[in-house]
Design an enzyme around this catalytic site. Structure first.
Site, PDB file in Angstrom:
ATOM      1  N   HIS A  27       0.897  -1.050   0.244  1.00 15.56           N
ATOM      2  CA  HIS A  27      -0.106  -0.028   0.091  1.00 15.56           C
ATOM      3  C   HIS A  27       1.019   1.176   0.145  1.00 15.56           C
ATOM      4  CE1 HIS A  27      -2.251  -3.143   1.507  1.00 15.56           C
ATOM      5  NE2 HIS A  27      -3.514  -2.782   1.316  1.00 15.56           N
ATOM      6  N   HIS A  67      -1.667  -1.066   7.332  1.00 13.85           N
ATOM      7  CA  HIS A  67      -1.148  -1.507   5.843  1.00 13.85           C
ATOM      8  C   HIS A  67      -0.245  -0.522   5.278  1.00 13.85           C
ATOM      9  CE1 HIS A  67      -4.675   1.608   5.941  1.00 13.85           C
ATOM     10  NE2 HIS A  67      -4.034   2.056   4.858  1.00 13.85           N
ATOM     11  N   ASP A 169      -8.819   7.059   7.657  1.00 16.83           N
ATOM     12  CA  ASP A 169     -10.509   6.938   7.633  1.00 16.83           C
ATOM     13  C   ASP A 169     -10.999   5.580   7.873  1.00 16.83           C
ATOM     14  OD1 ASP A 169     -10.913   9.550   6.586  1.00 16.83           O
ATOM     15  OD2 ASP A 169      -9.582   8.776   4.997  1.00 16.83           O
ATOM     16  N   ILE A 201      -9.879   8.516   1.137  1.00 14.39           N
ATOM     17  CA  ILE A 201      -9.870   7.602   0.140  1.00 14.39           C
ATOM     18  C   ILE A 201      -9.955   6.074   0.923  1.00 14.39           C
ATOM     19  CG2 ILE A 201      -8.552   5.940  -1.578  1.00 14.39           C
ATOM     20  CD1 ILE A 201      -9.215   8.837  -2.661  1.00 14.39           C
ATOM     21  N   HIS A 274      -4.216   3.598  -3.380  1.00 11.94           N
ATOM     22  CA  HIS A 274      -4.120   2.894  -1.940  1.00 11.94           C
ATOM     23  C   HIS A 274      -3.545   1.672  -1.838  1.00 11.94           C
ATOM     24  CE1 HIS A 274      -5.955   1.545   1.780  1.00 11.94           C
ATOM     25  NE2 HIS A 274      -6.304   0.514   1.194  1.00 11.94           N
ATOM     26  N   GLU A 426     -17.059  -3.684  25.314  1.00 12.00           N
ATOM     27  CA  GLU A 426     -16.532  -4.962  25.197  1.00 12.00           C
ATOM     28  C   GLU A 426     -15.161  -4.948  24.373  1.00 12.00           C
ATOM     29  OE1 GLU A 426     -20.580  -5.875  26.649  1.00 12.00           O
ATOM     30  OE2 GLU A 426     -19.685  -4.870  24.884  1.00 12.00           O
ATOM     31  N   HIS A 475     -20.962 -16.265  33.386  1.00 11.31           N
ATOM     32  CA  HIS A 475     -22.275 -16.489  32.829  1.00 11.31           C
ATOM     33  C   HIS A 475     -21.935 -17.331  31.495  1.00 11.31           C
ATOM     34  CE1 HIS A 475     -23.329 -12.961  35.281  1.00 11.31           C
ATOM     35  NE2 HIS A 475     -24.605 -13.011  35.098  1.00 11.31           N
ATOM     36  N   ASP A 483     -32.463 -15.447  31.490  1.00 10.83           N
ATOM     37  CA  ASP A 483     -32.061 -14.255  30.395  1.00 10.83           C
ATOM     38  C   ASP A 483     -32.273 -14.940  28.994  1.00 10.83           C
ATOM     39  OD1 ASP A 483     -31.346 -12.359  31.996  1.00 10.83           O
ATOM     40  OD2 ASP A 483     -29.519 -13.029  32.225  1.00 10.83           O
ATOM     41  N   HIS A 487     -28.254 -14.430  25.771  1.00  7.43           N
ATOM     42  CA  HIS A 487     -27.408 -14.438  26.741  1.00  7.43           C
ATOM     43  C   HIS A 487     -26.618 -15.757  27.146  1.00  7.43           C
ATOM     44  CE1 HIS A 487     -28.587 -10.310  26.980  1.00  7.43           C
ATOM     45  NE2 HIS A 487     -27.850 -10.245  28.108  1.00  7.43           N
TER      46      HIS A 487
END
Length: 682
Positions: A27, A67, A169, A201, A274, A426, A475, A483, A487
């Site tokens: 790249h 990259h 980006d 880009i 790119h 998370e 859990h 639940d 879950h």
């Protein structure tokens, strides 16, 4: 005569072009556009000693848009960064040679396609999946603030390093970057600087087809300082932006850089710049624009290496040497703290830390493994002052909050706190823990097992990088009950176990939890996932059963047939071990002898010598039943063609636990029935 700054920038560009063209892969666009920014940071601002790239108070540079790795390889080569071995010893050879650059993206080159931690010195973290680098940098910045609060004393400023992350980006579009930016803004991490390469880009084309966010406004809303560089090639503007970051004391900083992807090339500002080499003629044309001899490949102009040596080389050496002198004095004034710091750097624990581990008496009622783990974690963290962690807004449920005196909370007004509040994030939580592990703390984070899916990319990277991040999941099964299936984890255990280098533990009782932590706390190069129950598990009577220290071998004989030659072997993990013990008794009443094997960690068992594995699972006993409230995937390797698996073949259901166990066959009667069928068929 071209000034040395411009000459150095264009040398970086030339090396990147040539490496990518020789590989016919890579790249080139971002390195061409962002070379002036990276050069300015390294040459003028980065507090980094190429001769000692693991100096503890160095600034960290993270290439989140991985990259663009050719940019980093060129910098490591031109600045003369030294290699470091797995024992953290600095070697005499360079981390990146010209031959490495010439073999970019080829087998065994120290210049792979993306930055890989451990493989090349000077790489602070593996980056590949976009957004991981910036999120990991937040963990590094947290660690830096914590280290300063814990170790700095009076005139001894051992830690004040900054963390820089270069993002694009794509990083800004990935959800993890928003999670991480929000957390960093709340925590007011003023030692954190993200550099946003806004070249507009992506692979599919110009970003206006997908991404029209006002990124500056977004970061202001997150509580960041935002400064803009209108032209990446204006080194004065770039320098002022970094001075703005250095002057900021209450907020992280975003440097928004407007750059030209593929600068100087025939495809400048085009999506074609790119991820495709410019081609031989394109490279020559670009070199003419930049004043590089068009037919000279991997050209290093006279004076450029010396210029880097007089810049980052001299500055870094002076800073590191001064730090070493300060630390020598610090060791005399604060020997215990100095010993802690040296152990942190070697990933060693305090002498005698294991004496803090509790022993749980037998108890038929028992307690949930999340509860016993919370008690053991408390003891470990008290004995090891650099254990720091938290949860994704679930500490009351995961039992991971440290409560001993002085534990405290890490917040903007207290950087010494041992408890992190990571919020409902998370993915960022796991990446933040990785960043802390890369800074040599002993971090953990926690959540429900079902949400490990959200964190999977960061979990995978902890294994890929061989860092001892501790991922705590509670859990753990359909035992979540009411639940419901959203879950109730079914396939998550199999996914974690499929990750190379990740140790996955599902302990059967409180004392297996103790032994799990005994193994996990001492890990230096491996991450671990602890999979813990919400429901109570009986604390087994070890006077009549196998010792829980068998956890260290991954699996062990918990209860055997009186003769030592069972008709059938019952294998189980976690909450199903006590179920297997009950089935053992039922089978004995029916005249069938069985062996119960607790198998808390497949990975450790697979590493044992064949002799030991055959002792636990004798090849002659082909009647085997595995019991686990999860996907059956993978158990066939232990039960073989002649065995059976009592597990989950569907998702769960919403109901009280006892009803679910009956519905899905996790009862002593069902396990005994399956075992009898195998013995009869045999």
């Amino acid at each position: 005569m071209t000034d040395l700054d411009t000459l150095s920038v264009n040398t970086i560009r030339g090396l990147c072009m040539d490496a990518i063209q020789k590989a016919n892969s890579g790249h080139p666009g971002t390195p061409m556009g962002m070379a002036p920014v990276a050069y300015t940071l390294w040459q003028q601002f980065l507090r980094f000693d190429p001769a000692d790239p693991i100096w503890p108070n160095r600034d960290r540079f993270v290439l989140s848009e991985g990259h663009a790795s050719a940019l980093l390889w060129s910098l490591l080569y031109l600045t003369g960064v030294r290699a470091v071995d797995p024992d953290y010893e600095v070697l005499g050879r360079p981390a990146v040679t010209l031959d490495d650059l010439k073999s970019f993206r080829q087998l065994d080159s120290h210049c792979p396609g993306h930055p890989e931690y451990r493989w090349t010195s000077g790489v602070e973290t593996t980056t590949g999946p976009l957004g991981q680098g910036v999120a990991t940098s937040v963990g590094m910045a947290i660690a830096g603030q914590w280290l300063a609060a814990h170790f700095n004393r009076g005139d001894f400023t051992l830690f004040d390093f900054d963390v820089y992350a270069l993002a694009g980006d794509g990083c800004m579009m990935e959800g993890i970057s928003s999670e991480a930016a929000s957390l960093a803004g709340h925590l007011q991490l003023s030692n954190l600087c993200w550099i946003y390469d806004s070249n507009r880009i992506t692979i599919e084309g110009y970003t206006d087809i997908t991404f029209t966010d006002d990124v500056a406004a977004r970061f202001l809303a997150h509580g960041w300082n935002v400064t803009t560089v209108a032209d990446a090639n204006d080194l004065g503007q770039v320098s002022r932006a970094f001075h703005s970051f250095r002057a900021e004391t209450e907020r992280p900083t975003l440097v928004l850089v407007h750059s030209h992807i593929g600068y100087g090339s025939p495809v400048e500002d085009s999506p074609k710049a790119h991820g495709t080499p410019f081609g031989p003629e394109g490279v020559k044309a670009t070199k003419r624009v930049l004043g590089i001899p068009p037919d000279a490949d991997f050209h290093i102009p006279e004076g450029v290496p010396d210029w880097f040596a007089r810049g980052i080389g001299a500055r870094g050496a002076e800073l590191r040497t001064s730090w070493d002198r300060m630390f020598d004095a610090y060791r005399g004034a604060y020997p215990e703290l100095a010993d802690e710091l040296e152990r942190i750097q070697r990933r060693e624990l305090p002498d005698g830390w294991e004496s803090a581990l509790p022993v749980f008496p037998a108890d038929p009622k028992g307690l949930a493994s999340r509860d016993s783990s919370g008690q053991v974690l408390e003891a470990v963290a008290k004995a090891v002052p650099w254990v720091v962690g938290g949860s994704a807004d679930l500490a009351p449920s995961t039992k991971t909050r440290l409560t001993f005196g002085g534990a405290g909370d890490f917040q903007p007004d207290d950087r010494s706190g041992r408890n992190l509040h990571l919020g409902v994030r998370e993915h960022a939580a796991a990446a933040v823990a990785n960043g802390m592990a890369l800074t040599k703390l002993r971090p953990y984070w926690s959540g429900f097992l079902i949400f490990s899916d959200y964190a999977k990319a960061a979990i995978r990277l902890s294994a890929l990088m061989e860092i001892p991040t501790v991922h705590i999941f509670t859990h753990d099964s359909i035992g979540v009950g009411e639940d419901g299936p959203t879950h109730q984890p079914v396939e998550q255990l199999a996914g974690l176990r499929a990750t190379p280098g990740l140790l996955v533990f599902r302990p059967a009782d409180a004392n297996e939890v103790v032994e799990t932590w005994r193994v996990v706390a001492a890990l230096r190069r491996e991450p671990a996932a602890l999979v813990l129950s919400r429901q109570a598990l009986p604390t087994l009577d070890r006077t009549r059963l196998g010792s829980a220290d068998g956890v260290a071998r991954g699996a062990y004989v918990l209860l055997d047939a009186p003769s030592g030659q069972p008709d059938v072997i019952l294998l189980a993990t976690g909450s199903e071990v006590s179920l297997a013990l009950t089935a053992h008794d039922e089978l004995a009443a029916a005249g069938i002898t069985s062996r119960v094997v607790s198998m808390p960690c497949w990975e450790l068992f697979d590493r044992q010598p064949r002799e030991y594995r055959d002792q636990v699972l004798p090849p002659a006993v082909t009647a085997r039943v595995a019991v686990e409230e999860a996907s059956t995937f993978g158990w066939d390797r232990y039960v073989g063609d002649g065995g059976a698996i009592v597990g989950m073949h569907t998702f769960g259901a919403s109901a009280p636990l006892k009803q679910l166990l009956t519905k899905f066959g996790f009862t002593p009667e069902r396990v005994s029935e399956v075992a009898r069928e195998l013995v009869t068929a045999g």
